[in-house]
Write a protein that holds these residues in place. Structure first.
Motif, PDB file in Angstrom:
ATOM      1  N   ILE A 124      14.630   0.733  -0.529  1.00 43.49           N
ATOM      2  CA  ILE A 124      14.085   1.214   0.742  1.00 43.49           C
ATOM      3  C   ILE A 124      12.899   2.094   0.361  1.00 43.49           C
ATOM      4  O   ILE A 124      13.049   3.020  -0.440  1.00 43.49           O
ATOM      5  N   ALA A 125      11.731   1.763   0.896  1.00 45.60           N
ATOM      6  CA  ALA A 125      10.511   2.474   0.509  1.00 45.60           C
ATOM      7  C   ALA A 125       9.759   2.965   1.738  1.00 45.60           C
ATOM      8  O   ALA A 125       9.894   2.423   2.832  1.00 45.60           O
TER       9      ALA A 125
ATOM     10  N   ASP B 290      -2.242   5.396   3.914  1.00 43.27           N
ATOM     11  CA  ASP B 290      -3.241   5.008   2.915  1.00 43.27           C
ATOM     12  C   ASP B 290      -2.821   3.768   2.126  1.00 43.27           C
ATOM     13  O   ASP B 290      -3.537   3.333   1.229  1.00 43.27           O
ATOM     14  N   GLY B 291      -1.628   3.231   2.419  1.00 46.94           N
ATOM     15  CA  GLY B 291      -1.144   2.047   1.719  1.00 46.94           C
ATOM     16  C   GLY B 291      -0.323   2.346   0.470  1.00 46.94           C
ATOM     17  O   GLY B 291       0.044   1.429  -0.260  1.00 46.94           O
ATOM     18  N   ASN B 292      -0.048   3.621   0.207  1.00 43.78           N
ATOM     19  CA  ASN B 292       0.780   3.986  -0.943  1.00 43.78           C
ATOM     20  C   ASN B 292       2.239   3.684  -0.649  1.00 43.78           C
ATOM     21  O   ASN B 292       2.694   3.818   0.488  1.00 43.78           O
ATOM     22  N   ILE B 293       2.979   3.298  -1.683  1.00 42.60           N
ATOM     23  CA  ILE B 293       4.391   2.951  -1.549  1.00 42.60           C
ATOM     24  C   ILE B 293       5.210   3.948  -2.356  1.00 42.60           C
ATOM     25  O   ILE B 293       4.920   4.198  -3.531  1.00 42.60           O
TER      26      ILE B 293
END
Length: 76
Positions: A8-9, A14-17
């Motif tokens: 689960i992330a 900004d598109g960071n995971i």
């Protein structure tokens, strides 16, 4: 052999995971802290991807995002 896990992330604007929880052997574990994120190869199980150096339930671990799948390595 790679130990693929469910993750689960959190995806920020900004598109960071950022991984938050992982499921391994039927149990969910909290990702306590992510200390480093970088492209890297796995020396133990082969493969490469984005490596997350983190602590999971207080134990140091590496999580790798390899294209669309996650795998985990315990740091000993």
């Amino acid at each position: 052999m790679r130990n693929y896990v469910e993750v689960i992330a959190h995806f920020d604007t900004d598109g960071n995971i950022f991984p938050k929880k992982i499921k391994s052997e039927g149990e969910w574990y909290e990702v306590d802290r992510v200390m480093d994120i970088r492209p890297a190869a796995s020396l133990k199980s082969g493969g490469a991807g984005i490596r997350y150096a983190c602590t999971v339930n207080g134990r140091p671990s590496y999580l790798f995002l390899e294209e669309t799948r996650w795998f985990a390595e315990l740091i000993e």
